[in-house]
Design a protein around this motif. Structure first.
Motif, short mmCIF file in Angstrom:
data_model
loop_
_atom_site.label_atom_id
_atom_site.label_comp_id
_atom_site.label_asym_id
_atom_site.label_seq_id
_atom_site.Cartn_x
_atom_site.Cartn_y
_atom_site.Cartn_z
N GLU A 150 -4.86 6.87 -5.26
CA GLU A 150 -4.02 6.58 -4.09
C GLU A 150 -2.87 7.59 -4.03
OE1 GLU A 150 -2.99 2.42 -3.97
OE2 GLU A 150 -5.06 1.79 -4.36
N TRP A 151 -3.24 8.84 -3.74
CA TRP A 151 -2.30 9.95 -3.81
C TRP A 151 -1.18 9.85 -2.78
CZ3 TRP A 151 -2.03 12.30 0.84
CH2 TRP A 151 -3.13 12.13 1.70
N TRP A 152 -1.42 9.13 -1.68
CA TRP A 152 -0.39 9.02 -0.65
C TRP A 152 0.88 8.35 -1.16
CZ3 TRP A 152 -4.99 6.26 -0.54
CH2 TRP A 152 -4.87 4.87 -0.76
N ARG A 153 0.77 7.65 -2.28
CA ARG A 153 1.94 6.99 -2.85
C ARG A 153 2.95 7.99 -3.44
NH1 ARG A 153 1.24 1.31 -3.81
NH2 ARG A 153 -0.89 0.61 -3.39
N LEU A 154 2.60 9.26 -3.48
CA LEU A 154 3.56 10.30 -3.85
C LEU A 154 4.43 10.69 -2.66
CD1 LEU A 154 1.21 12.62 -5.94
CD2 LEU A 154 2.85 10.95 -6.81
N ILE A 155 4.03 10.28 -1.45
CA ILE A 155 4.74 10.65 -0.23
C ILE A 155 5.42 9.45 0.43
CG2 ILE A 155 4.51 11.72 2.05
CD1 ILE A 155 1.93 13.06 0.99
N THR A 156 4.68 8.36 0.61
CA THR A 156 5.19 7.22 1.38
C THR A 156 6.47 6.60 0.82
OG1 THR A 156 3.58 5.82 0.20
CG2 THR A 156 2.97 6.63 2.40
N PRO A 157 6.70 6.56 -0.50
CA PRO A 157 7.94 5.94 -0.98
C PRO A 157 9.21 6.64 -0.49
CG PRO A 157 6.36 6.14 -2.77
CD PRO A 157 5.81 6.92 -1.62
N ILE A 158 9.09 7.91 -0.08
CA ILE A 158 10.27 8.66 0.37
C ILE A 158 10.91 7.99 1.59
CG2 ILE A 158 11.06 10.90 1.27
CD1 ILE A 158 8.71 12.20 -0.23
N PHE A 159 10.12 7.27 2.36
CA PHE A 159 10.60 6.69 3.61
C PHE A 159 10.85 5.19 3.53
CE2 PHE A 159 7.59 10.16 4.43
CZ PHE A 159 8.41 11.06 5.09
N PRO A 199 7.43 1.13 -13.67
CA PRO A 199 7.52 0.10 -12.62
C PRO A 199 7.44 0.70 -11.22
CG PRO A 199 9.65 0.47 -13.64
CD PRO A 199 8.66 1.21 -14.47
N PRO A 200 7.04 -0.08 -10.22
CA PRO A 200 7.00 0.39 -8.84
C PRO A 200 8.36 0.91 -8.39
CG PRO A 200 5.86 -1.71 -9.05
CD PRO A 200 6.57 -1.47 -10.35
N HIS A 201 8.34 1.90 -7.53
CA HIS A 201 9.59 2.53 -7.08
C HIS A 201 9.46 2.94 -5.62
CE1 HIS A 201 7.71 6.58 -7.29
NE2 HIS A 201 7.03 6.04 -8.28
N LEU A 202 10.59 3.06 -4.94
CA LEU A 202 10.62 3.49 -3.55
C LEU A 202 12.03 3.96 -3.20
CD1 LEU A 202 10.63 0.37 -1.18
CD2 LEU A 202 11.43 0.36 -3.52
N GLY A 203 12.13 4.71 -2.10
CA GLY A 203 13.45 5.17 -1.65
C GLY A 203 13.50 6.67 -1.46
N ILE A 234 0.81 -1.22 0.00
CA ILE A 234 0.00 0.00 0.00
C ILE A 234 0.84 1.27 0.00
CG2 ILE A 234 -1.89 -1.15 1.21
CD1 ILE A 234 -1.07 0.32 3.74
N GLY A 235 2.16 1.15 0.24
CA GLY A 235 2.97 2.35 0.34
C GLY A 235 3.92 2.60 -0.80
N ILE A 236 4.31 1.58 -1.53
CA ILE A 236 5.30 1.72 -2.58
C ILE A 236 4.77 2.62 -3.70
CG2 ILE A 236 4.54 -0.25 -3.97
CD1 ILE A 236 7.50 -0.97 -4.33
N GLY A 237 5.67 3.36 -4.37
CA GLY A 237 5.26 4.20 -5.48
C GLY A 237 4.80 3.37 -6.66
N TYR A 238 3.61 3.67 -7.15
CA TYR A 238 3.04 2.89 -8.27
C TYR A 238 2.11 3.81 -9.03
CZ TYR A 238 0.87 -1.07 -10.69
OH TYR A 238 0.39 -1.95 -11.64
N ASN A 239 2.52 4.21 -10.22
CA ASN A 239 1.79 5.23 -10.98
C ASN A 239 0.35 4.87 -11.27
OD1 ASN A 239 4.11 6.71 -10.94
ND2 ASN A 239 4.54 6.58 -13.13
N LEU A 240 0.08 3.62 -11.59
CA LEU A 240 -1.30 3.22 -11.89
C LEU A 240 -2.18 3.40 -10.67
CD1 LEU A 240 -3.27 2.05 -13.94
CD2 LEU A 240 -2.59 -0.25 -13.19
#
Length: 248
Positions: free
Chosen positions: A56-65, A120-124, A44-50
């Motif tokens: 799921e706008w929070w995915r613009l923030i949560t991947p930072i952590f 693709p999914p991204h995080l970091g 639910i937290g990883i960055g995923y454009n789709l």
């Protein structure tokens, strides 16, 4: 400015935002990999454009952590420890966290709009960390009163290494790195209003630590070469770990 010599106590007192971010990095890493519910947190937290496109706008923030491998979390946290403290002191706690989060979010927004729904999914934390580099680039080029020549050369060297790494590994989020850097440089004039050089700020010391030692400068001159050598060795090892982690 970039070589850390504080004790645990002094670091925590001087740089509470950096310390808090490090706790979040490692707490989420442990949760995602070893604790119940970790897979759900990841999903639910990883960055995923789709998913962002579906609201799921929070995915613009949560991947930072969030970081998935030990190499990833160690390298990004190490970068934050080296390059974040001076800016936290210079900007202040509130402006620093706003700047850090803003550049990370802008990096993820750029990934969303330019990467497309199939990205693709991204995080970091890399996008936000490159935001810090963008601020340093502005300082080096246009606010030379805030940084000396030696530290300017150091930060630009590390930035060049980071940019090379960005294009070496095919799994790196190139958009986040580049737009984090651009966002940091673009926002720098606003955040640097009223800022003084790092050495002009007071720093917390150990409760029993003397604030002045007449022999400290002689000792620092003798040990300067040792500290710089150690720094570059450790940095080189962590760069290798970062490259091998394959998840920037």
């Amino acid at each position: 400015m970039f070589i850390r010599q504080e004790s645990f106590y002094s670091f925590r007192k001087n740089y509470p935002i950096i310390f808090g971010l490090l706790i979040i990095h490692f707490a989420l890493f442990v949760w995602m990999n070893f604790l119940p519910g970790g897979q759900l947190v990841r999903n639910i937290g990883i960055g995923y454009n789709l998913a962002v496109a579906n609201g799921e706008w929070w995915r613009l923030i949560t991947p930072i952590f969030m970081h998935l491998t030990i190499g990833h979390v160690v390298f990004n946290s190490f970068s934050l420890v080296i390059f974040g403290p001076a800016l936290e002191q210079m900007l202040g706690k509130f402006r620093f966290i706003i700047f850090y989060l803003s550049t990370g979010i802008i990096a993820n927004i750029a990934t969303f709009y330019l990467g497309g729904l199939g990205y693709p999914p991204h995080l970091g934390a890399s996008g936000a960390i490159f935001g810090l580099f963008g601020l340093y680039v502005y300082i080096v080029l246009l606010r030379k009163d805030l940084i000396d020549r030696a530290n300017s050369q150091l930060v630009m060297t590390i930035l060049i290494i980071g940019l090379v790494m960005t294009f070496v590994n095919s799994n790196i989020n190139v958009l986040a790195h580049l737009f984090g850097l651009i966002a940091g440089a673009a926002m720098a004039p606003l955040f640097l209003v009223g800022v003084k050089p790092y050495h002009m700020y007071q720093h917390a010391h150990e409760p029993k630590e003397a604030t002045f030692n007449p022999n400290r400068w002689k000792k620092r001159r003798r040990n300067k070469k040792y500290f710089m050598t150690t720094f570059w060795i450790v940095l080189g090892l962590l760069v290798v770990v970062g490259l091998l982690s394959n998840l920037f």
